[in-house]
Design a protein around this motif. Structure first.
Motif, mmCIF file in Angstrom:
data_model
loop_
_atom_site.group_PDB
_atom_site.id
_atom_site.type_symbol
_atom_site.label_atom_id
_atom_site.label_comp_id
_atom_site.label_asym_id
_atom_site.label_seq_id
_atom_site.Cartn_x
_atom_site.Cartn_y
_atom_site.Cartn_z
ATOM 1 N N ILE A 196 33.512 36.603 34.019
ATOM 2 C CA ILE A 196 32.520 35.533 33.898
ATOM 3 C C ILE A 196 32.947 34.448 32.913
ATOM 4 N N GLY A 197 33.607 34.833 31.818
ATOM 5 C CA GLY A 197 34.029 33.834 30.828
ATOM 6 C C GLY A 197 34.950 32.796 31.466
ATOM 7 N N PRO A 198 36.175 33.240 31.870
ATOM 8 C CA PRO A 198 37.117 32.252 32.413
ATOM 9 C C PRO A 198 36.670 31.621 33.735
ATOM 10 N N SER A 199 35.966 32.389 34.613
ATOM 11 C CA SER A 199 35.695 31.828 35.947
ATOM 12 C C SER A 199 34.397 31.012 35.986
ATOM 13 N N LEU A 200 33.430 31.296 35.108
ATOM 14 C CA LEU A 200 32.159 30.561 35.155
ATOM 15 C C LEU A 200 31.908 29.723 33.904
ATOM 16 N N ASP A 224 40.173 33.694 44.849
ATOM 17 C CA ASP A 224 40.876 32.566 44.234
ATOM 18 C C ASP A 224 40.239 32.127 42.922
ATOM 19 N N ALA A 225 38.951 32.512 42.723
ATOM 20 C CA ALA A 225 38.239 32.061 41.523
ATOM 21 C C ALA A 225 38.731 32.788 40.268
ATOM 22 N N HIS A 226 39.511 33.850 40.436
ATOM 23 C CA HIS A 226 39.931 34.645 39.266
ATOM 24 C C HIS A 226 41.458 34.661 39.146
ATOM 25 N N GLU A 227 41.932 34.714 37.900
ATOM 26 C CA GLU A 227 43.383 34.757 37.680
ATOM 27 C C GLU A 227 43.976 36.127 38.005
ATOM 28 N N GLY A 228 43.147 37.159 38.008
ATOM 29 C CA GLY A 228 43.658 38.474 38.405
ATOM 30 C C GLY A 228 43.842 39.449 37.260
ATOM 31 N N GLY A 229 43.601 39.020 36.018
ATOM 32 C CA GLY A 229 43.736 39.920 34.871
ATOM 33 C C GLY A 229 42.498 40.788 34.717
ATOM 34 N N PRO A 230 42.424 41.541 33.588
ATOM 35 C CA PRO A 230 41.324 42.494 33.434
ATOM 36 C C PRO A 230 39.957 41.824 33.317
ATOM 37 N N PHE A 231 38.931 42.472 33.900
ATOM 38 C CA PHE A 231 37.535 42.086 33.715
ATOM 39 C C PHE A 231 37.028 42.958 32.568
ATOM 40 N N GLY A 232 36.171 42.449 31.734
ATOM 41 C CA GLY A 232 35.561 43.292 30.698
ATOM 42 C C GLY A 232 36.466 43.509 29.500
#
Ligand SMILES: Cc1cc2nc3c(=O)[nH]c(=O)nc-3n(C[C@H](O)[C@H](O)[C@H](O)COP(=O)(O)OP(=O)(O)OC[C@H]3O[C@@H](n4cnc5c(N)ncnc54)[C@H](O)[C@@H]3O)c2cc1C
Length: 410
Positions: free
Chosen positions: A73-77, A232-240
């Motif tokens: 949520i931080g990086p994508s929103l 595509d909305a996420h870079e692919g690294g860890p969530f949380g």
């Protein structure tokens, strides 16, 4: 695509990637160089790259096997919201927090009496010196029990018309006036919560956008959120949350193990194929027709994703019809898979123990309604498509006072 992007990214990652580096140091290096979030503005830890360039950078990173920066949520929103509505001070504090300091965020929007109609929120924020004082309650707040900050919508002027008098905040979760209580769903998990505010405090510096202009910020948030189902909305690294002191190699191993478990648990397409192989006798005209429908919806999904990419290439950073379509197709495909899985198993579908259907399928079955509700219900996505994209007449507002209840004569 800009000339040299691919080779520059490749050179940088080849030179810098070291699996024995501490995760926190690697994330800081990614952000500092702009190669971690290349779509972010150059002056804010990015390289102002368009989608084609961003995709090329991701491909090169993947080929080298380097750990991507944090997702979620931080990086994508929150980051794209700050680029539109935030202050320099907020970007200086919150971009590093999400990019390399391991801080995480949740959405505190829905309330017991305000979900689809978010402008109806009643949680209040009252100014007291240089702080806002928050009272009220939020519900269905995913991960509120583990994050550092919540994005909060609250009413700051109760006398203003509904869509005015709202303000958007960032609230620190770990403080005396906030009580987070878990809510258990029918899957048995408690992934979301109800959050109670009793004189919680927020600095005046943590308003996103202008006070009383929270609805403008909320609309940006909702447009971005619909698209968050797009990978595509996420870079692919860890969530949380992750341990920043471990090495990158250790984190990659953990992420790999988590992904394999998730793929086993959530690969609904494969799950259904396995069930069809196992319960072939359950195939009927009805299930054949459903499989054809599922295939069609997957094609629609592919087309929608192509349109999202094309629209981004044209420089539209907020999705138009693609966001609601993407959300609607994901929830339709989920329902089709759920029903196909049940029909394929015939009477076995009613059993949940080792003699019957797989436990994985039942978990998928029980969690499937969530996708049609979270992030805006299917009906709301259809309204959005009808009214804002197709320009159809607005839905008439329901006025309970206009209903005449006739006396029943016995
Ligand atoms: C898994 C999950 C995670 C969630 N995580 C979060 C979170 O982290 N943070 C957060 O703030 N919220 C979260 N939510 C809440 C979610 O955003 C709301 O549940 C959703 O917006 C619907 O609101 P509601 O539940 O109040 O339903 P309501 O708005 O009361 O809707 C009830 C029904 O009425 C229909 N309806 C309502 N208005 C209209 C209309 N105008 N036209 C046609 N039909 C209409 C709806 O489609 C629905 O079927 C989450 C929900 C789920 C399921």
């Amino acid at each position: 695509m800009a000339a040299g992007t691919r080779s520059d990214a490749k050179r940088w990652y080849q030179k810098q990637w070291d699996p024995d580096r501490a995760v926190g140091d690697w994330f800081a290096l990614l952000a500092d160089s702009g190669w971690g979030y290349p779509s972010w503005p150059t002056e804010w830890f990015g390289r102002s790259m368009d989608r084609a360039d961003v995709r090329a950078v991701r491909e090169e990173r993947k080929k080298i096997g380097a750990l991507p920066p944090p997702s979620g949520i931080g990086p994508s929103l929150l980051a794209p919201m700050l680029f539109r509505h935030g202050t320099d001070d907020q970007m200086r504090r919150f971009l590093p927090a999400m990019a390399w300091k391991g801080e995480t965020f949740c959405q505190m929007l829905s309330e017991p009496e305000a979900g689809s109609d978010l402008a109806g929120v009643t949680t209040t924020a009252t100014l007291d010196g240089d702080e806002w004082v928050i009272n009220g309650s939020k519900i269905w707040t995913s991960k509120a029990n583990e994050v550092d900050y919540g994005m909060l919508l609250a009413r700051t002027d109760p006398d203003a018309p509904k869509h005015r008098g709202l303000t958007f905040f960032l609230v620190a979760r770990d403080q005396p006036g906030i009580d987070v209580r878990p809510l258990r769903t029918m899957t048995g998990a408690a992934s979301f919560n109800q959050v109670f505010f009793d004189d919680a405090r927020i600095s005046v510096n943590d308003v996103i956008g202008a006070p009383e202009d929270g609805w403008t910020v909320t609309r940006t948030f909702l447009a971005l959120e619909k698209n968050s189902y797009n990978p595509d909305a996420h870079e692919g690294g860890p969530f949380g949350k992750v341990d920043l002191d471990q090495t990158c190699a250790q984190l990659q191993q953990r992420e790999q193990a988590r992904r394999s478990a998730a793929a086993q648990g959530r690969g609904a397409g494969q799950l259904i194929t396995d069930l069809i192989d196992k319960h072939g006798h359950g195939i009927t005209e009805l299930t054949r027709a459903r499989r054809a429908r599922l295939h069609t919806w997957r094609r629609v999904m592919g087309y929608t994703n192509q349109r999202v990419r094309a629209s981004r290439r044209q420089g539209n950073s907020l999705p138009g019809f693609e966001g609601p379509m993407s959300k609607l197709t994901v929830s339709t495909i989920t329902r089709e898979q759920r029903d196909l899985g049940l029909e394929t198993q015939g009477p076995h579908g009613m059993l949940a123990d080792e003699h019957g259907a797989s436990g994985q399928f039942h978990h998928f079955f029980l969690s499937s309604p969530a996708i049609s509700i979270a992030g805006g219900t299917d009906e709301i996505q259809r309204n959005h498509l009808a009214e804002r994209i197709l320009d159809l007449p607005k839905e008439p507002l329901f006025d309970p006072n206009s209903v005449v209840v006739e006396d029943k004569k016995t």
